[in-house]
Design a protein around this motif. Structure first.
Motif, mmCIF file in Angstrom:
data_model
loop_
_atom_site.group_PDB
_atom_site.id
_atom_site.type_symbol
_atom_site.label_atom_id
_atom_site.label_comp_id
_atom_site.label_asym_id
_atom_site.label_seq_id
_atom_site.Cartn_x
_atom_site.Cartn_y
_atom_site.Cartn_z
ATOM 1 N N ARG A 61 0.751 -1.295 -0.003
ATOM 2 C CA ARG A 61 0.234 0.248 -0.045
ATOM 3 C C ARG A 61 0.939 1.142 0.134
ATOM 4 O O ARG A 61 0.384 2.289 -0.768
ATOM 5 C CB ARG A 61 -0.917 -0.005 1.090
ATOM 6 C CG ARG A 61 -1.664 1.248 1.169
ATOM 7 C CD ARG A 61 -2.778 0.910 2.425
ATOM 8 N NE ARG A 61 -3.346 2.192 2.804
ATOM 9 C CZ ARG A 61 -4.432 2.747 2.236
ATOM 10 N NH1 ARG A 61 -5.011 1.818 1.185
ATOM 11 N NH2 ARG A 61 -5.227 3.867 2.624
ATOM 12 N N ARG B 254 -2.544 11.364 3.570
ATOM 13 C CA ARG B 254 -2.101 10.119 4.321
ATOM 14 C C ARG B 254 -3.221 9.504 4.841
ATOM 15 O O ARG B 254 -4.427 9.933 4.860
ATOM 16 C CB ARG B 254 -1.220 10.532 5.285
ATOM 17 C CG ARG B 254 -1.569 11.688 5.917
ATOM 18 C CD ARG B 254 -0.474 12.633 6.908
ATOM 19 N NE ARG B 254 -0.615 13.983 6.832
ATOM 20 C CZ ARG B 254 0.329 14.786 7.480
ATOM 21 N NH1 ARG B 254 1.196 14.262 8.198
ATOM 22 N NH2 ARG B 254 -0.092 16.040 7.593
ATOM 23 N N LEU C 239 0.927 9.007 1.528
ATOM 24 C CA LEU C 239 0.377 8.153 0.412
ATOM 25 C C LEU C 239 0.996 8.639 -0.774
ATOM 26 O O LEU C 239 1.703 8.145 -1.612
ATOM 27 C CB LEU C 239 -0.970 7.788 0.301
ATOM 28 C CG LEU C 239 -1.494 6.869 1.607
ATOM 29 C CD1 LEU C 239 -3.121 7.061 1.757
ATOM 30 C CD2 LEU C 239 -1.195 5.732 1.309
ATOM 31 N N VAL C 240 0.369 9.813 -0.949
ATOM 32 C CA VAL C 240 0.996 10.714 -2.049
ATOM 33 C C VAL C 240 1.213 12.310 -1.555
ATOM 34 O O VAL C 240 0.563 12.765 -0.759
ATOM 35 C CB VAL C 240 0.111 10.925 -2.995
ATOM 36 C CG1 VAL C 240 0.308 11.921 -4.110
ATOM 37 C CG2 VAL C 240 0.054 9.532 -3.954
ATOM 38 N N VAL D 38 5.958 8.481 -3.847
ATOM 39 C CA VAL D 38 5.512 7.843 -4.978
ATOM 40 C C VAL D 38 6.681 6.986 -5.582
ATOM 41 O O VAL D 38 6.612 6.109 -6.387
ATOM 42 C CB VAL D 38 5.068 8.884 -6.020
ATOM 43 C CG1 VAL D 38 3.683 9.261 -5.548
ATOM 44 C CG2 VAL D 38 5.926 9.733 -6.467
ATOM 45 N N GLY E 92 1.215 0.637 -10.810
ATOM 46 C CA GLY E 92 1.025 0.302 -9.407
ATOM 47 C C GLY E 92 1.287 -1.210 -9.081
ATOM 48 O O GLY E 92 1.090 -2.129 -10.027
ATOM 49 N N ASN F 82 -1.798 -0.690 -4.055
ATOM 50 C CA ASN F 82 -1.259 0.635 -3.993
ATOM 51 C C ASN F 82 -1.848 1.378 -5.629
ATOM 52 O O ASN F 82 -1.361 2.616 -5.838
ATOM 53 C CB ASN F 82 0.167 0.935 -3.847
ATOM 54 C CG ASN F 82 1.099 0.858 -5.023
ATOM 55 O OD1 ASN F 82 0.780 0.153 -5.779
ATOM 56 N ND2 ASN F 82 2.183 1.264 -4.846
ATOM 57 N N LYS G 69 -3.219 4.830 -5.842
ATOM 58 C CA LYS G 69 -2.366 6.147 -5.512
ATOM 59 C C LYS G 69 -2.360 6.790 -7.127
ATOM 60 O O LYS G 69 -1.807 7.971 -6.842
ATOM 61 C CB LYS G 69 -0.887 5.612 -5.261
ATOM 62 C CG LYS G 69 -0.574 5.502 -3.634
ATOM 63 C CD LYS G 69 0.905 5.166 -3.462
ATOM 64 C CE LYS G 69 1.325 5.252 -2.320
ATOM 65 N NZ LYS G 69 2.773 5.230 -2.004
ATOM 66 N N LEU H 166 -5.178 9.015 -7.142
ATOM 67 C CA LEU H 166 -4.949 9.874 -6.005
ATOM 68 C C LEU H 166 -3.780 10.923 -6.160
ATOM 69 O O LEU H 166 -4.173 12.025 -5.883
ATOM 70 C CB LEU H 166 -4.412 9.079 -4.804
ATOM 71 C CG LEU H 166 -4.357 9.790 -3.400
ATOM 72 C CD1 LEU H 166 -5.796 10.248 -2.856
ATOM 73 C CD2 LEU H 166 -3.933 8.965 -2.294
ATOM 74 N N ALA H 167 -2.698 10.412 -6.880
ATOM 75 C CA ALA H 167 -1.755 11.502 -7.125
ATOM 76 C C ALA H 167 -2.156 12.519 -8.327
ATOM 77 O O ALA H 167 -1.908 13.734 -8.102
ATOM 78 C CB ALA H 167 -0.501 10.663 -7.627
#
Lengths: 173, 338
Positions: free
Chosen positions: B146, B232, B241-242, B265, B302, B306, B309, B312-313
């Protein structure tokens, strides 16, 4: 590694490095101790100086239970070597009360019911002393953020916040 | 923790002399990552050289209008220094997004760069990890990943560098000054950390016998249009997380120049020059920001836990650029993302 016998007959065993003399000024009293290099400040306080108020929680810098003040700044005693703090001024929970009177934060934690099991409390209070001395937290959001290094698994956060706010407001009047 | 002995260094020359003499020695300053890793037997130096007495704890103006930050300046002092909060607020914001007040009081500027690129498997000595034990395999690729990388990873390692400060340093084109047995040299912060390739045991391009003496910020400051947005699993005291460091120069309604770097990342702070180029001359609007995000993430791949992400990013990049353009940077105490 502590408590391991110093002399060993096994030829492959390295001899232990010598104990080093360390002078720690704890709660206003100079304490001289002889320590191996790997003894953390937390272990030195608890095991060598019998100051067990400072708690070992995670022992990895993730919970804040071991928070003490060094030269007035809040730090984690589990992630520092005692030999590196030779000559430092250290304040632990045992050093906050003055002349038999609790520190205002200690009183406020009692008045606001800021703990259940109490294990994180010495770290919470030392951290809050540091927070107030820093003077950067003005709002409750800022207090929450700047106290986020202290975890309370009983979940007393609202009451911890109330205790700190009470002392900060008292300090203003 | 294995047995080790302890010595102090008096000055930079002494420190270099001591590290050269003892191959299994390490420098220690704040120790917040090193001592933790030693407790887990991940790091096993047989000697620690205490460099906290070195005279590297001041911040100076440079002749070119920037700042030179001594390697031993604590993270908290740096974050709250007025010269930083006024002229380089992106750096201040990124530092305050990371760790906790206690850790920031302990951790040094140079040490923040040298915290290990890591993941759960690097810490767990019962598992395979090419970074900890080269050739043993990567537990994360098929395991719990993750928190791991989506950019720049290799088959040997998918760990990420966890620093927030370094993401801002990368965006600000900071320069790392180091001293070594062959003399002093300067390393661009974007070249300081490295991708894993097939040697993931090496995190940085700093040689074993070199020491960081200072971090230099160039004169370009981005005091108005910036944001450090960190996403996070809990709102404080957690790794990203990013995260996104965004900075813009806007003139006459158009983007004159921009800086964009991502944290959480990759094996190093992920600077995005192509995306920055794409923004040049454009209106600072959502369309341009989405395009920039797409450029950064087109090569993102990914793993089982994850892949989220990547999207998300994308959203975090757009949002951070919007915050920067509007001059409303992300607050690090009020965590609502506006």
């Amino acid at each position: 590694m502590q408590g391991r016998p110093q002399a060993t007959s096994h030829p492959s065993e390295r001899s232990l490095p010598p104990k080093l003399e360390v002078s720690l000024h704890v709660n206003g009293v100079e304490r001289r101790v002889f320590l191996r290099p790997w003894t953390t400040l937390l272990d030195a306080l608890r095991e060598n100086l019998d100051l067990t108020g400072t708690k070992k929680g995670c022992d990895h810098g993730q919970c804040g239970a071991c928070t003490v003040l060094i030269n007035g700044r809040r730090v984690l005693s589990c992630l520092m070597l005692a030999v590196m703090k030779d000559g430092a001024e250290i304040t632990t929970i045992e050093g906050l009360a003055q002349n038999g009177e609790l520190h205002p934060l200690q009183s406020a934690f009692i008045a606001q019911d800021g703990f259940q099991c109490g294990y994180c409390t010495p770290g919470q209070i030392c951290s809050a002393v540091g927070l107030i001395a820093e003077g950067r937290a003005k709002t409750s959001d800022e207090i929450r953020e700047l106290m986020s290094g202290n975890i309370c698994r009983c979940g007393c956060y609202p009451n911890i916040l109330a205790a700190i706010e009470a002392v900060m407001q008292g300090a203003q009047t | 923790m294995i047995d080790f002995d302890y010595v102090r260094a008096n000055d930079v020359g002494d420190a270099l002399c001591q590290i050269t003499k003892h191959q299994a020695a390490k420098f220690i300053a704040g120790g917040t990552n090193l001592i933790d890793l030693m407790k887990e037997d991940v790091e096993q130096p047989t000697r620690l050289i205490d460099i906290t007495g070195l005279p590297l704890n001041e911040i100076h103006e440079t002749q070119t209008g920037g700042l030179k930050i001594g390697a031993l300046v604590p993270n908290s002092d740096l974050a709250y220094d007025e010269r930083i909060t006024q002229r380089y607020p992106l750096l201040s914001s990124a530092i305050l997004a990371g760790a906790s007040p206690q850790l920031r009081n302990m951790a040094s500027t140079g040490g923040n760069l040298l915290q290990r690129t890591r993941c759960l498997y690097f810490y767990d000595t019962a598992t395979a990890c090419n970074k900890r034990r080269p050739g043993s395999g990567c537990g994360a690729a098929e395991g719990f990943n993750r928190m791991n990388a989506i950019l720049g990873w290799s088959k040997s390692c998918i760990a990420v560098h966890p620093s927030d400060m370094c993401v801002a340093l990368s965006a600000l084109d900071a320069v790392v000054h180091v001293a070594g047995p062959k003399g002093d040299r300067a390393i661009k912060s974007t070249d300081f950390h490295r991708l894993p390739g097939d040697t993931p045991e090496i995190d940085t391009n700093l040689a074993r016998d070199e020491i960081i003496t200072a971090i230099e910020l160039p004169s370009e400051e981005f005091p108005r249009h910036y944001s450090y947005l960190k996403i996070r699993d809990r709102l404080s005291y957690a790794f990203a997380l990013v995260s996104v460091a965004a900075a813009l120069k806007i003139e006459a309604g158009a983007i004159k120049s921009s800086r964009l770097a991502l944290g959480g990342v990759a094996h190093k702070p992920w600077r995005a020059p192509n995306a920055e180029q794409s923004l040049e001359g454009k209106q600072p609007d959502r369309k341009a920001f989405v395009q920039a995000a797409d450029i950064i993430l087109q090569e993102a791949v990914g793993f089982a836990h994850n892949r989220f992400k990547i999207e998300l990013a994308r959203r975090a990049i757009v949002r951070a650029l919007e915050q920067a353009a509007a001059g409303t940077p992300q607050s690090q105490s009020v965590k609502v993302i506006v």
